[in-house]
Enzyme design. Sequence first.
Site, PDB file in Angstrom:
ATOM      1  N   SER A  86      -0.020   5.379  -1.618  1.00 43.54           N
ATOM      2  CA  SER A  86      -0.891   6.438  -1.086  1.00 43.54           C
ATOM      3  C   SER A  86      -0.680   6.608   0.415  1.00 43.54           C
ATOM      4  O   SER A  86      -0.129   5.725   1.090  1.00 43.54           O
ATOM      5  CB  SER A  86      -2.360   6.026  -1.361  1.00 43.54           C
ATOM      6  OG  SER A  86      -3.263   6.916  -0.778  1.00 43.54           O
ATOM      7  N   TYR A  92     -14.252  -3.174  10.778  1.00 41.62           N
ATOM      8  CA  TYR A  92     -12.928  -2.522  10.743  1.00 41.62           C
ATOM      9  C   TYR A  92     -12.250  -2.649  12.111  1.00 41.62           C
ATOM     10  O   TYR A  92     -11.069  -3.023  12.198  1.00 41.62           O
ATOM     11  CB  TYR A  92     -13.087  -1.050  10.351  1.00 41.62           C
ATOM     12  CG  TYR A  92     -11.774  -0.302  10.266  1.00 41.62           C
ATOM     13  CD1 TYR A  92     -10.920  -0.484   9.180  1.00 41.62           C
ATOM     14  CD2 TYR A  92     -11.381   0.585  11.264  1.00 41.62           C
ATOM     15  CE1 TYR A  92      -9.707   0.189   9.096  1.00 41.62           C
ATOM     16  CE2 TYR A  92     -10.173   1.268  11.192  1.00 41.62           C
ATOM     17  CZ  TYR A  92      -9.336   1.068  10.102  1.00 41.62           C
ATOM     18  OH  TYR A  92      -8.137   1.735  10.022  1.00 41.62           O
ATOM     19  N   GLY A  96       0.830  -1.213   0.000  1.00 43.55           N
ATOM     20  CA  GLY A  96       0.000   0.000   0.000  1.00 43.55           C
ATOM     21  C   GLY A  96       0.855   1.250   0.000  1.00 43.55           C
ATOM     22  O   GLY A  96       0.489   2.261   0.593  1.00 43.55           O
ATOM     23  N   GLY A  97       1.991   1.184  -0.711  1.00 44.22           N
ATOM     24  CA  GLY A  97       2.919   2.326  -0.720  1.00 44.22           C
ATOM     25  C   GLY A  97       2.567   3.390  -1.733  1.00 44.22           C
ATOM     26  O   GLY A  97       3.299   4.369  -1.877  1.00 44.22           O
ATOM     27  N   SER A 122      -4.568   0.114  14.183  1.00 39.08           N
ATOM     28  CA  SER A 122      -5.336   1.360  14.342  1.00 39.08           C
ATOM     29  C   SER A 122      -5.766   1.502  15.789  1.00 39.08           C
ATOM     30  O   SER A 122      -5.943   0.505  16.503  1.00 39.08           O
ATOM     31  CB  SER A 122      -6.592   1.315  13.459  1.00 39.08           C
ATOM     32  OG  SER A 122      -7.454   2.388  13.764  1.00 39.08           O
TER      33      SER A 122
HETATM   34  N1  LIG Z   1      -5.727   7.279   7.688  1.00 39.56           N
HETATM   35  C1  LIG Z   1      -6.085   6.974   8.935  1.00 39.56           C
HETATM   36  O1  LIG Z   1      -6.691   7.776   9.677  1.00 39.56           O
HETATM   37  C2  LIG Z   1      -5.724   5.632   9.503  1.00 39.56           C
HETATM   38  C3  LIG Z   1      -5.903   5.437  10.880  1.00 39.56           C
HETATM   39  C4  LIG Z   1      -5.568   4.205  11.431  1.00 39.56           C
HETATM   40  C5  LIG Z   1      -5.073   3.198  10.623  1.00 39.56           C
HETATM   41  N2  LIG Z   1      -4.920   3.416   9.290  1.00 39.56           N
HETATM   42  C6  LIG Z   1      -4.408   2.301   8.496  1.00 39.56           C
HETATM   43  O2  LIG Z   1      -3.280   2.732   7.758  1.00 39.56           O
HETATM   44  C7  LIG Z   1      -3.162   1.955   6.564  1.00 39.56           C
HETATM   45  C8  LIG Z   1      -2.959   2.887   5.388  1.00 39.56           C
HETATM   46  O3  LIG Z   1      -4.091   3.709   5.287  1.00 39.56           O
HETATM   47  P1  LIG Z   1      -4.103   5.107   4.557  1.00 39.56           P
HETATM   48  O4  LIG Z   1      -4.927   6.000   5.392  1.00 39.56           O
HETATM   49  O5  LIG Z   1      -2.758   5.516   4.168  1.00 39.56           O
HETATM   50  O6  LIG Z   1      -5.009   4.718   3.289  1.00 39.56           O
HETATM   51  P2  LIG Z   1      -4.943   5.063   1.724  1.00 39.56           P
HETATM   52  O7  LIG Z   1      -4.393   6.433   1.513  1.00 39.56           O
HETATM   53  O8  LIG Z   1      -6.297   4.737   1.211  1.00 39.56           O
HETATM   54  O9  LIG Z   1      -3.888   4.007   1.169  1.00 39.56           O
HETATM   55  C9  LIG Z   1      -4.166   2.647   1.181  1.00 39.56           C
HETATM   56  C10 LIG Z   1      -3.118   1.962   0.326  1.00 39.56           C
HETATM   57  O10 LIG Z   1      -3.297   0.545   0.428  1.00 39.56           O
HETATM   58  C11 LIG Z   1      -3.400   0.007  -0.895  1.00 39.56           C
HETATM   59  N3  LIG Z   1      -4.195  -1.209  -0.772  1.00 39.56           N
HETATM   60  C12 LIG Z   1      -5.417  -1.374  -0.213  1.00 39.56           C
HETATM   61  N4  LIG Z   1      -5.784  -2.652  -0.267  1.00 39.56           N
HETATM   62  C13 LIG Z   1      -4.766  -3.329  -0.868  1.00 39.56           C
HETATM   63  C14 LIG Z   1      -4.533  -4.675  -1.210  1.00 39.56           C
HETATM   64  N5  LIG Z   1      -5.440  -5.646  -0.986  1.00 39.56           N
HETATM   65  N6  LIG Z   1      -3.372  -4.993  -1.806  1.00 39.56           N
HETATM   66  C15 LIG Z   1      -2.436  -4.045  -2.079  1.00 39.56           C
HETATM   67  N7  LIG Z   1      -2.600  -2.758  -1.783  1.00 39.56           N
HETATM   68  C16 LIG Z   1      -3.754  -2.400  -1.187  1.00 39.56           C
HETATM   69  C17 LIG Z   1      -3.978   1.125  -1.729  1.00 39.56           C
HETATM   70  O11 LIG Z   1      -3.680   1.007  -3.103  1.00 39.56           O
HETATM   71  P3  LIG Z   1      -4.686   0.277  -4.160  1.00 39.56           P
HETATM   72  O12 LIG Z   1      -6.069   0.726  -3.810  1.00 39.56           O
HETATM   73  O13 LIG Z   1      -4.192   0.706  -5.498  1.00 39.56           O
HETATM   74  O14 LIG Z   1      -4.497  -1.179  -3.934  1.00 39.56           O
HETATM   75  C18 LIG Z   1      -3.205   2.303  -1.139  1.00 39.56           C
HETATM   76  O15 LIG Z   1      -1.901   2.362  -1.677  1.00 39.56           O
HETATM   77  C19 LIG Z   1      -4.418   1.084   6.491  1.00 39.56           C
HETATM   78  O16 LIG Z   1      -4.144  -0.202   6.962  1.00 39.56           O
HETATM   79  C20 LIG Z   1      -5.389   1.804   7.429  1.00 39.56           C
HETATM   80  O17 LIG Z   1      -6.350   0.963   7.971  1.00 39.56           O
HETATM   81  C21 LIG Z   1      -5.235   4.603   8.703  1.00 39.56           C
END
Ligand SMILES: NC(=O)c1ccc[n+]([C@@H]2O[C@H](COP(=O)([O-])OP(=O)(O)OC[C@H]3O[C@@H](n4cnc5c(N)ncnc54)[C@H](OP(=O)(O)O)[C@@H]3O)[C@@H](O)[C@H]2O)c1
Length: 248
Positions: A15, A150, A12-13, A137
């Site tokens: 974004s 979630y 998930g690198g 999280s």
């Molecule tokens: N943002 C927050 O407030 C927050 C808080 C707590 C935890 N988190 C956790 O942090 C992590 C990253 O979140 P983010 O906020 O940075 O989200 P994001 O900006 O939506 O990025 C998610 C990334 O994961 C990739 N992805 C999703 N499902 C995938 C899969 N099955 N295989 C490969 N790549 C996948 C997406 O690319 P593609 O869609 O192209 O695959 C994207 O690069 C997640 O696990 C999320 O639950 C986020």
Amino acid sequence: MLLEHALAVVTGGSSGIGFATAERFMSEGARVVISGRNPDRLGQAAEKLGENVLGVVADATSPEDMHRLYKTAVDHFQCNVTVVVANAGVSRQTPVRETSWEQFSSVLNDNVGAVYATVRESLPFLGRPASIILVASLAANQGTKNFSAYCASKAAVVSLAKSFAAEFVEDDIRVNSISPGVANTPIFDTLGISEAQLLQWSNAIPMKRPAHPDEIAAAILFLASDASRYMTGADLAVDGGMSGISPF
Ligand SMILES: NC(=O)c1ccc[n+]([C@@H]2O[C@H](COP(=O)([O-])OP(=O)(O)OC[C@H]3O[C@@H](n4cnc5c(N)ncnc54)[C@H](OP(=O)(O)O)[C@@H]3O)[C@@H](O)[C@H]2O)c1
């Protein structure tokens, strides 16, 4: 340079937190492999990151894709992987009365199945010492209305980090999880949450603002590096005080 000679894989690198982590790692001397499912987004991210990065299209829920990703990484950079960040994940609203079994299972597979496949498939390709970081999280420990799938998935991620840590401690492989609170990333674009609701969430944070993704990446860098060498099986809260400070 905290990660000189490291080869890091960040799922998930393309974004948000994953992209910020790849940027941080590279500024500390690491070679980095990023993954995602959308090839265009991944290509743009890899181009932005510049040299010493490789983008590999791979679905983290697929063991076959993850095996191919690690093999490609090792063949390309001619060294073993020393850091794994199991970051890929999704967030979905799943009100219990309106959520089908398939929708529930899909959140669990996207967040727990993906972490399991990411870690298991990495094992034959790991150098020593190695550090694995699972992105969990704050939701792991807080029941949240309409987010039961979630929250349960992230509780499982924290749990997996502890069991993996126990299983690999004698192999010089550390495993920790990190629990962000609210970070400003595109994950919210697909959630159907109003601006007003997001503002309400921000106001509930003791620091009164969401994290910048780089503030989460800084903590992931710490767990990836030798600076955290005496830590394994821990969960690190990076949440602006949300888990530690009472609202009263
Ligand atoms: N943002 C927050 O407030 C927050 C808080 C707590 C935890 N988190 C956790 O942090 C992590 C990253 O979140 P983010 O906020 O940075 O989200 P994001 O900006 O939506 O990025 C998610 C990334 O994961 C990739 N992805 C999703 N499902 C995938 C899969 N099955 N295989 C490969 N790549 C996948 C997406 O690319 P593609 O869609 O192209 O695959 C994207 O690069 C997640 O696990 C999320 O639950 C986020």
